[in-house]
Design a protein around this motif. Structure first.
Motif, mmCIF file in Angstrom:
data_model
loop_
_atom_site.group_PDB
_atom_site.id
_atom_site.type_symbol
_atom_site.label_atom_id
_atom_site.label_comp_id
_atom_site.label_asym_id
_atom_site.label_seq_id
_atom_site.Cartn_x
_atom_site.Cartn_y
_atom_site.Cartn_z
ATOM 1 N N SER A 138 9.726 -4.025 -17.381
ATOM 2 C CA SER A 138 9.601 -2.966 -16.383
ATOM 3 C C SER A 138 8.147 -2.534 -16.208
ATOM 4 C CB SER A 138 10.460 -1.769 -16.794
ATOM 5 O OG SER A 138 10.202 -0.654 -15.986
ATOM 6 N N VAL A 139 7.469 -2.290 -17.316
ATOM 7 C CA VAL A 139 6.070 -1.847 -17.245
ATOM 8 C C VAL A 139 5.190 -2.935 -16.634
ATOM 9 C CG1 VAL A 139 4.075 -1.159 -18.613
ATOM 10 C CG2 VAL A 139 6.338 -0.254 -19.179
ATOM 11 N N THR A 140 5.395 -4.175 -17.042
ATOM 12 C CA THR A 140 4.582 -5.280 -16.535
ATOM 13 C C THR A 140 4.801 -5.479 -15.038
ATOM 14 O OG1 THR A 140 4.696 -6.389 -18.688
ATOM 15 C CG2 THR A 140 4.062 -7.727 -16.792
ATOM 16 N N ALA A 141 6.059 -5.435 -14.608
ATOM 17 C CA ALA A 141 6.355 -5.617 -13.185
ATOM 18 C C ALA A 141 5.739 -4.508 -12.349
ATOM 19 C CB ALA A 141 7.867 -5.676 -12.976
ATOM 20 N N ARG A 142 5.833 -3.268 -12.835
ATOM 21 C CA ARG A 142 5.263 -2.160 -12.066
ATOM 22 C C ARG A 142 3.754 -2.290 -11.953
ATOM 23 N NH1 ARG A 142 2.830 2.436 -12.214
ATOM 24 N NH2 ARG A 142 2.397 2.297 -14.418
ATOM 25 N N LEU A 143 3.088 -2.630 -13.055
ATOM 26 C CA LEU A 143 1.635 -2.805 -13.009
ATOM 27 C C LEU A 143 1.249 -3.960 -12.089
ATOM 28 C CD1 LEU A 143 0.668 -2.275 -16.769
ATOM 29 C CD2 LEU A 143 0.294 -0.698 -14.860
ATOM 30 N N ALA A 144 2.010 -5.057 -12.126
ATOM 31 C CA ALA A 144 1.703 -6.211 -11.284
ATOM 32 C C ALA A 144 1.817 -5.854 -9.808
ATOM 33 C CB ALA A 144 2.640 -7.370 -11.621
ATOM 34 N N ILE A 145 2.839 -5.101 -9.440
ATOM 35 C CA ILE A 145 3.018 -4.710 -8.039
ATOM 36 C C ILE A 145 1.871 -3.821 -7.580
ATOM 37 C CG2 ILE A 145 4.490 -3.383 -6.476
ATOM 38 C CD1 ILE A 145 6.876 -4.322 -8.157
ATOM 39 N N HIS A 146 1.461 -2.867 -8.430
ATOM 40 C CA HIS A 146 0.346 -1.991 -8.068
ATOM 41 C C HIS A 146 -0.955 -2.782 -7.930
ATOM 42 C CE1 HIS A 146 2.932 1.473 -8.900
ATOM 43 N NE2 HIS A 146 1.982 2.232 -8.399
ATOM 44 N N LEU A 147 -1.188 -3.741 -8.819
ATOM 45 C CA LEU A 147 -2.404 -4.542 -8.737
ATOM 46 C C LEU A 147 -2.406 -5.411 -7.482
ATOM 47 C CD1 LEU A 147 -2.816 -5.618 -12.469
ATOM 48 C CD2 LEU A 147 -4.229 -3.984 -11.199
ATOM 49 N N MET A 148 -1.261 -5.971 -7.127
ATOM 50 C CA MET A 148 -1.164 -6.786 -5.913
ATOM 51 C C MET A 148 -1.437 -5.952 -4.669
ATOM 52 S SD MET A 148 2.209 -9.028 -6.931
ATOM 53 C CE MET A 148 2.426 -9.625 -5.244
ATOM 54 N N ALA A 149 -0.852 -4.747 -4.615
ATOM 55 C CA ALA A 149 -1.089 -3.880 -3.468
ATOM 56 C C ALA A 149 -2.544 -3.432 -3.406
ATOM 57 C CB ALA A 149 -0.159 -2.668 -3.527
ATOM 58 N N GLY A 150 -3.137 -3.126 -4.584
ATOM 59 C CA GLY A 150 -4.540 -2.724 -4.606
ATOM 60 C C GLY A 150 -5.464 -3.841 -4.164
ATOM 61 N N ALA A 151 -5.155 -5.078 -4.598
ATOM 62 C CA ALA A 151 -5.978 -6.219 -4.194
ATOM 63 C C ALA A 151 -5.887 -6.450 -2.693
ATOM 64 C CB ALA A 151 -5.530 -7.463 -4.948
ATOM 65 N N ARG A 152 -4.695 -6.284 -2.140
ATOM 66 C CA ARG A 152 -4.549 -6.456 -0.692
ATOM 67 C C ARG A 152 -5.324 -5.380 0.064
ATOM 68 N NH1 ARG A 152 1.182 -7.190 2.570
ATOM 69 N NH2 ARG A 152 0.287 -7.204 4.662
ATOM 70 N N GLU A 153 -5.278 -4.159 -0.419
ATOM 71 C CA GLU A 153 -6.024 -3.080 0.222
ATOM 72 C C GLU A 153 -7.529 -3.331 0.138
ATOM 73 O OE1 GLU A 153 -6.001 0.837 2.124
ATOM 74 O OE2 GLU A 153 -4.494 -0.711 1.764
ATOM 75 N N ALA A 154 -7.990 -3.846 -1.018
ATOM 76 C CA ALA A 154 -9.412 -4.127 -1.170
ATOM 77 C C ALA A 154 -9.861 -5.227 -0.207
ATOM 78 C CB ALA A 154 -9.707 -4.525 -2.613
ATOM 79 N N ARG A 155 -9.024 -6.253 -0.034
ATOM 80 C CA ARG A 155 -9.359 -7.321 0.913
ATOM 81 C C ARG A 155 -9.411 -6.790 2.332
ATOM 82 N NH1 ARG A 155 -5.676 -10.263 -2.365
ATOM 83 N NH2 ARG A 155 -4.049 -9.974 -0.783
ATOM 84 N N SER A 156 -8.484 -5.894 2.650
ATOM 85 C CA SER A 156 -8.477 -5.298 3.992
ATOM 86 C C SER A 156 -9.725 -4.468 4.238
ATOM 87 C CB SER A 156 -7.229 -4.428 4.160
ATOM 88 O OG SER A 156 -7.230 -3.768 5.402
ATOM 89 N N ASP A 157 -10.138 -3.692 3.225
ATOM 90 C CA ASP A 157 -11.348 -2.883 3.372
ATOM 91 C C ASP A 157 -12.581 -3.759 3.516
ATOM 92 O OD1 ASP A 157 -9.809 -0.647 3.171
ATOM 93 O OD2 ASP A 157 -10.329 -0.198 1.094
ATOM 94 N N ALA A 158 -12.624 -4.869 2.776
ATOM 95 C CA ALA A 158 -13.794 -5.742 2.834
ATOM 96 C C ALA A 158 -13.926 -6.430 4.182
ATOM 97 C CB ALA A 158 -13.707 -6.784 1.723
ATOM 98 N N ALA A 159 -12.795 -6.566 4.893
ATOM 99 C CA ALA A 159 -12.821 -7.250 6.176
ATOM 100 C C ALA A 159 -13.166 -6.338 7.341
ATOM 101 C CB ALA A 159 -11.464 -7.903 6.440
#
Length: 335
Positions: A191-212
């Motif tokens: 549960s903890v690993t899945a939640r952290l992975a989802i947050h990291l994936m969403a954060g990475a997508r947001e960072a890519r969007s900001d960089a573009a």
């Protein structure tokens, strides 16, 4: 917000799901457990595990909605999920008080404060999490949002992450210390690993969007936002001027309007919403704003900042200096 058929369906599905889980737990746990448990201990664990699962779901909905818009309906009603989580946590605490301290010579609530048997006070972690859940459930109504203001209200409800950490510690130093708790430990780690992975994936997508986001044009203060044809009908292009806040540029019926990316309700991402019935509609809770002045249609009173636009050779230019919330700005007509 009004009670719509969609909200009633969501709440009904949520309550039926919780009832089904509790029933399945009470039926299956005695069959699968290594040691027999009394009825009250079963209820205690059923309520506690259900609260933890709902808390994990509540924290996962936000990043899931950013990764896939099909999760947005869950985001609209996340507060309902939080309130049900609090009720289950209270039921868990009630079973604890009624079982472990039923014959205490002092009041159960006082005995609870001095009952931690281990070096790490796992009961204190549980009480901290429960206190936070009660506070957040009590302030979940829009009255408190208006009374505290969006920024303070949102900062207060960020404490849900502290509550989650406290629940994990409560389990790790409490239930997981018992013999035969390996399956629960594996589920907790998953549960903890899945939640952290989802947050990291969403954060990475947001960072890519900001960089573009488009860099500024040489002639300050105006900046180039992008090509006009890149903005889809009824949707927005989100840009972030250097040193400024994100701005959402919406296209509607051949016109462009620029407003703040943050909804006045809970600072939701307006730029991820769409134009419905001639109004910008927030993807989080459906709050609406007029394109030309950023004001909510009557009888609502929310307002957001607006921005000026101009068009040169198919390029949309943005003045990053925000107008006061509710300022009328003529829409930019596309030729």
């Amino acid at each position: 917000m009004s009670w719509t058929p969609a909200k009633l369906f969501y709440d009904g599905s949520l309550l039926c799901g919780v009832a089904a889980y509790l029933g399945a737990y009470l039926w299956l746990a005695p069959l699968l457990g290594a040691a027999p448990l009394d009825d009250q201990s079963l209820r205690m664990r059923a309520f506690g595990s259900a609260a933890f699962l709902l808390l994990t779901m509540a924290l996962a909905i936000g990043p899931l909605a950013r990764l896939d818009r099909r999760f947005l309906p869950l985001l609209y009603n996340r507060r309902h999920l939080g309130v049900v989580t609090c009720v289950l946590a209270l039921a868990h605490a009630g079973e604890v008080l009624g079982w472990y301290f039923a014959f205490s010579p002092i009041p159960a609530s006082i005995a609870l404060l001095t009952a931690d048997p281990g070096a790490v006070p796992f009961i204190a972690f549980g009480m901290l999490a429960l206190g936070i859940l009660i506070l957040l459930a009590a302030t979940s109504h829009d009255f408190w949002l208006a009374f505290l203001g969006p920024a303070l209200w949102k900062a207060l409800h960020q404490m849900i992450y502290l509550a989650y950490a406290a629940v994990v510690a409560h389990l790790a130093f409490g239930r997981l210390q018992d013999p035969g708790a390996l399956p629960l430990a594996l589920l907790l780690a998953l549960s903890v690993t899945a939640r952290l992975a989802i947050h990291l994936m969403a954060g990475a997508r947001e960072a890519r969007s900001d960089a573009a986001l488009t860099p500024p044009a040489p002639a300050a203060p105006w900046v180039i936002a992008g090509r006009a044809e890149a903005i889809p009908e009824g949707r927005a292009l989100v840009v972030r001027p250097p040193g400024g806040e994100k701005v959402a540029i919406f296209r509607h019926e051949g016109r462009l309007s620029a407003v703040s990316h943050l909804c006045a309700h809970q600072h939701g991402p307006l730029g991820e919403g769409q134009v419905l019935d001639g109004c910008i509609t927030c993807p989080w809770h459906g709050y609406q704003y007029r394109l030309e002045d950023g004001c909510s249609p009557p009888p609502f009173t929310e307002r957001i900042a607006t921005y000026r636009l101009r068009l040169e050779d198919g390029w949309v230019w943005l003045d990053p200096r925000a107008n006061p919330p509710g300022t009328h700005v003529p829409a930019l007509v596309l030729r």
